[in-house]
Design an enzyme around this catalytic site. Structure first.
Site, PDB file in Angstrom:
ATOM      1  N   HIS A  13       0.756  -1.166   0.097  1.00  0.00           N
ATOM      2  CA  HIS A  13      -0.011   0.305  -0.013  1.00  0.00           C
ATOM      3  C   HIS A  13       0.746   1.147   0.079  1.00  0.00           C
ATOM      4  CE1 HIS A  13      -0.426   1.140   4.812  1.00  0.00           C
ATOM      5  NE2 HIS A  13       0.941   0.725   4.232  1.00  0.00           N
ATOM      6  N   CYS A  24       5.230   6.884   4.341  1.00  0.00           N
ATOM      7  CA  CYS A  24       4.294   6.002   3.820  1.00  0.00           C
ATOM      8  C   CYS A  24       3.556   6.479   2.765  1.00  0.00           C
ATOM      9  CB  CYS A  24       3.149   5.977   5.015  1.00  0.00           C
ATOM     10  SG  CYS A  24       3.796   5.007   6.324  1.00  0.00           S
ATOM     11  N   HIS A  28       5.098   0.544  -0.287  1.00  0.00           N
ATOM     12  CA  HIS A  28       5.713  -0.307   0.389  1.00  0.00           C
ATOM     13  C   HIS A  28       4.645  -1.586   0.857  1.00  0.00           C
ATOM     14  CE1 HIS A  28       3.717   2.358   3.327  1.00  0.00           C
ATOM     15  NE2 HIS A  28       3.671   1.277   4.180  1.00  0.00           N
ATOM     16  N   HIS A  30       3.296  -4.888   3.980  1.00  0.00           N
ATOM     17  CA  HIS A  30       3.367  -5.538   5.246  1.00  0.00           C
ATOM     18  C   HIS A  30       2.900  -6.644   5.263  1.00  0.00           C
ATOM     19  CE1 HIS A  30       3.650  -1.224   7.012  1.00  0.00           C
ATOM     20  NE2 HIS A  30       2.756  -0.849   6.084  1.00  0.00           N
ATOM     21  N   HIS A  68      -1.741 -10.428  -1.260  1.00  0.00           N
ATOM     22  CA  HIS A  68      -0.823  -9.870  -2.340  1.00  0.00           C
ATOM     23  C   HIS A  68      -1.592  -9.440  -3.436  1.00  0.00           C
ATOM     24  CE1 HIS A  68       1.502 -13.550  -0.808  1.00  0.00           C
ATOM     25  NE2 HIS A  68       2.626 -12.982  -1.536  1.00  0.00           N
ATOM     26  N   GLU A 106      -0.608  -3.812  11.496  1.00  0.00           N
ATOM     27  CA  GLU A 106       0.147  -3.523  10.194  1.00  0.00           C
ATOM     28  C   GLU A 106       1.579  -3.910  10.469  1.00  0.00           C
ATOM     29  OE1 GLU A 106       0.397   0.561   8.650  1.00  0.00           O
ATOM     30  OE2 GLU A 106      -1.603   0.171   7.948  1.00  0.00           O
TER      31      GLU A 106
HETATM   32  N1  LIG Z   1      -2.821   6.018  12.754  1.00  0.00           N
HETATM   33  C1  LIG Z   1      -2.202   5.615  11.578  1.00  0.00           C
HETATM   34  N2  LIG Z   1      -0.632   5.953  11.613  1.00  0.00           N
HETATM   35  C2  LIG Z   1      -0.118   5.371  10.389  1.00  0.00           C
HETATM   36  C3  LIG Z   1      -0.513   4.357   9.618  1.00  0.00           C
HETATM   37  C4  LIG Z   1      -1.910   4.121   9.755  1.00  0.00           C
HETATM   38  O1  LIG Z   1      -2.482   3.370   8.990  1.00  0.00           O
HETATM   39  N3  LIG Z   1      -2.741   4.709  10.690  1.00  0.00           N
HETATM   40  N4  LIG Z   1       0.320   3.713   8.649  1.00  0.00           N
HETATM   41  C5  LIG Z   1       1.539   4.111   8.723  1.00  0.00           C
HETATM   42  C6  LIG Z   1       2.338   3.276   7.707  1.00  0.00           C
HETATM   43  O2  LIG Z   1       1.619   2.518   6.894  1.00  0.00           O
HETATM   44  C7  LIG Z   1       3.684   2.414   8.031  1.00  0.00           C
HETATM   45  O3  LIG Z   1       3.781   1.461   7.356  1.00  0.00           O
HETATM   46  C8  LIG Z   1       3.313   1.918   9.550  1.00  0.00           C
HETATM   47  O4  LIG Z   1       3.544   2.867  10.626  1.00  0.00           O
HETATM   48  P1  LIG Z   1       4.926   2.707  11.722  1.00  0.00           P
HETATM   49  O5  LIG Z   1       4.294   1.945  12.905  1.00  0.00           O
HETATM   50  O6  LIG Z   1       5.134   4.138  11.861  1.00  0.00           O
HETATM   51  O7  LIG Z   1       5.807   1.596  10.927  1.00  0.00           O
HETATM   52  P2  LIG Z   1       7.303   1.485  11.464  1.00  0.00           P
HETATM   53  O8  LIG Z   1       7.502  -0.050  11.615  1.00  0.00           O
HETATM   54  O9  LIG Z   1       8.296   2.092  10.666  1.00  0.00           O
HETATM   55  O10 LIG Z   1       7.294   2.110  12.867  1.00  0.00           O
HETATM   56  P3  LIG Z   1       8.682   2.101  13.820  1.00  0.00           P
HETATM   57  O11 LIG Z   1       8.882   3.252  14.360  1.00  0.00           O
HETATM   58  O12 LIG Z   1       9.938   1.400  13.301  1.00  0.00           O
HETATM   59  O13 LIG Z   1       8.314   1.286  15.207  1.00  0.00           O
HETATM   60  C9  LIG Z   1       2.108   5.143   9.506  1.00  0.00           C
HETATM   61  N5  LIG Z   1       1.319   5.638  10.507  1.00  0.00           N
HETATM   62 ZN   LIG Z   2       2.183   1.098   5.814  1.00  0.00          ZN
END
Ligand SMILES: Nc1nc2c(c(=O)[nH]1)N=C([C@H](O)[C@H](O)COP(=O)(O)OP(=O)(O)OP(=O)(O)O)CN2
Ligand SMILES: [Zn+2]
Length: 117
Positions: A13, A24, A28, A30, A68, A106
């Protein structure tokens, strides 16, 4: 009583409405985990609320729609945040199961929980 079954699927997504430069906004993927929670009374004969297999059967076509795929391409998921995805799954299942919650993870540390409101 509430019971649940957990499922996994892989999907890509991007989030179209985040600010410029946000990680984001880039495409990328998940390994999503979804918990489908249902509620009801325990049947005194079977000893269960519902056969876990019935949750699996109800979720199977939903999983096929997601696994997928690029989530942004799916109707209703143009902005596929975790929040929108848990609501979308709820809407797909609400006529088939006595839902209590949909949990979407996620990443191992982030996700959403939708309880129908
Ligand atoms: N409220 C939301 N915030 C975020 C969403 C979402 O769907 N709702 N999505 C994302 C991104 O899709 C991201 O892939 C996932 O976020 P994040 O937790 O920041 O991912 P990381 O593994 O990179 O985080 P760490 O900081 O390494 O734990 C972003 N926000
Ligand atoms: Zn994401």
């Amino acid at each position: 009583m509430e019971i649940y079954k957990e499922f996994t699927f892989e999907a890509a997504h991007r989030l179209p409405n985040v600010e410029e430069g946000h990680k984001c906004a880039r495409l990328h993927g998940h390994s999503y985990r979804v918990e489908v929670h249902v509620e009801g009374r325990i049947d005194p004969h079977t000893g269960w609320v519902m056969d876990f297999a019935d949750i699996t059967s109800a979720f199977a076509p939903v999983r096929s729609e997601l696994d997928h795929h690029l989530l942004n391409d799916i109707e209703g998921l143009a902005n596929p945040t975790s929040e929108h995805l848990s609501m979308w799954i709820w809407q797909r299942l609400e006529n088939a199961l006595p839902l209590a919650a949909i949990v979407v993870k996620e990443t191992p540390t982030s996700g959403s929980i939708y309880r129908g409101r």
